[in-house]
Write a protein that holds these residues in place. Structure first.
Motif, PDB file in Angstrom:
ATOM      1  N   PRO A  13      -2.137   3.084  -5.908  1.00  0.00           N
ATOM      2  CA  PRO A  13      -1.439   1.591  -5.774  1.00  0.00           C
ATOM      3  C   PRO A  13      -2.924   0.544  -6.126  1.00  0.00           C
ATOM      4  O   PRO A  13      -3.704   0.693  -5.377  1.00  0.00           O
ATOM      5  CB  PRO A  13      -1.224   1.484  -4.441  1.00  0.00           C
ATOM      6  CG  PRO A  13      -0.782   2.915  -3.860  1.00  0.00           C
ATOM      7  CD  PRO A  13      -1.861   3.762  -4.572  1.00  0.00           C
ATOM      8  N   ALA A  14      -2.345  -0.507  -6.817  1.00  0.00           N
ATOM      9  CA  ALA A  14      -3.282  -1.800  -7.180  1.00  0.00           C
ATOM     10  C   ALA A  14      -3.160  -2.601  -5.821  1.00  0.00           C
ATOM     11  O   ALA A  14      -2.201  -2.452  -4.799  1.00  0.00           O
ATOM     12  CB  ALA A  14      -2.923  -2.197  -8.448  1.00  0.00           C
ATOM     13  N   ALA A  15      -3.855  -3.841  -5.988  1.00  0.00           N
ATOM     14  CA  ALA A  15      -3.565  -4.737  -4.824  1.00  0.00           C
ATOM     15  C   ALA A  15      -2.228  -5.232  -4.790  1.00  0.00           C
ATOM     16  O   ALA A  15      -1.858  -5.446  -3.701  1.00  0.00           O
ATOM     17  CB  ALA A  15      -4.625  -6.020  -4.995  1.00  0.00           C
ATOM     18  N   ASP A  16      -1.471  -5.045  -5.863  1.00  0.00           N
ATOM     19  CA  ASP A  16      -0.208  -5.923  -5.926  1.00  0.00           C
ATOM     20  C   ASP A  16       0.931  -4.701  -5.851  1.00  0.00           C
ATOM     21  O   ASP A  16       2.217  -4.891  -5.622  1.00  0.00           O
ATOM     22  CB  ASP A  16       0.311  -6.656  -7.254  1.00  0.00           C
ATOM     23  CG  ASP A  16       0.266  -5.627  -8.267  1.00  0.00           C
ATOM     24  OD1 ASP A  16      -0.020  -4.386  -8.318  1.00  0.00           O
ATOM     25  OD2 ASP A  16       0.530  -6.133  -9.445  1.00  0.00           O
ATOM     26  N   GLY A  17       0.298  -3.388  -5.546  1.00  0.00           N
ATOM     27  CA  GLY A  17       1.046  -2.305  -5.252  1.00  0.00           C
ATOM     28  C   GLY A  17       1.549  -1.504  -6.319  1.00  0.00           C
ATOM     29  O   GLY A  17       2.356  -0.422  -6.357  1.00  0.00           O
ATOM     30  N   SER A  18       1.542  -1.845  -7.464  1.00  0.00           N
ATOM     31  CA  SER A  18       1.728  -1.360  -8.903  1.00  0.00           C
ATOM     32  C   SER A  18       0.871   0.014  -8.962  1.00  0.00           C
ATOM     33  O   SER A  18      -0.178   0.140  -8.579  1.00  0.00           O
ATOM     34  CB  SER A  18       1.652  -2.283 -10.011  1.00  0.00           C
ATOM     35  OG  SER A  18       0.415  -2.661 -10.154  1.00  0.00           O
TER      36      SER A  18
END
Length: 172
Positions: A13-18
């Motif tokens: 996951p990226a910082a935005d959850g994607s």
């Protein structure tokens, strides 16, 4: 000047959850679109994401195509040679890119020249600038199920991923 850049982790996951699955990235690399962009050197980027949306606002009728903002603004500072996967010591695989920074300010005028001079000045002083990748994808529940295109990456102080930055610089 050549640089290597760490762009984003795969299956994490990226910082935005994607999340961008490794399989989606590998499938994109096998598309005619990717192969054509690579062959024609049509992956590029600039300084910040500012121009990625600015030209659509300025153009009449919204006729500037996706990814054309950098051409419109003159904010092209580098050409990406290739994208590839590299496993890091933390066990996570990241997509990296190699790129050529167009570091001869005598080839440019106006704002383009200012941007190139600023970028190369920072790089020559060892600044490990963060980056943010520009990806067009089909998303389902914050997962990139199909990458339509990777338009490039931009230097920015607001990266989409914590470890997205330059990892190597070589001077020719």
């Amino acid at each position: 000047m050549k640089i290597e850049v760490r762009l984003f982790p795969l299956d994490t996951p990226a910082a935005d959850g994607s999340i961008i699955p490794k399989q989606s990235f590998l499938e994109y690399q096998n598309t005619p679109r990717y192969k054509e962009r690579k062959q024609n050197r049509n992956f590029y980027g600039g300084s910040t994401h500012l121009n990625r949306n600015q030209s659509r606002k300025e153009s009449t009728g919204g006729v500037v195509g996706e990814g054309d903002e950098l051409l419109y603004s003159g904010n092209i500072t580098h050409i990406i040679d290739d994208y590839f996967i590299r496993r890091h010591s933390d066990g996570i695989e990241y997509v990296h890119a190699t790129a050529e920074v167009m570091d001869d300010p005598e080839e440019y005028e106006g704002k383009s020249k200012e941007l190139i001079k600023t970028l190369t000045r920072l790089l020559r002083r060892g600044v490990q600038l963060p980056v943010s990748v520009v990806i067009s994808a089909v998303w389902k529940n914050d997962i990139a199920v199909r990458i339509k295109d990777i338009l490039g990456f931009d230097f920015t102080l607001s990266p989409g991923y914590n470890k997205a930055s330059i990892v190597d610089i070589s001077y020719e």
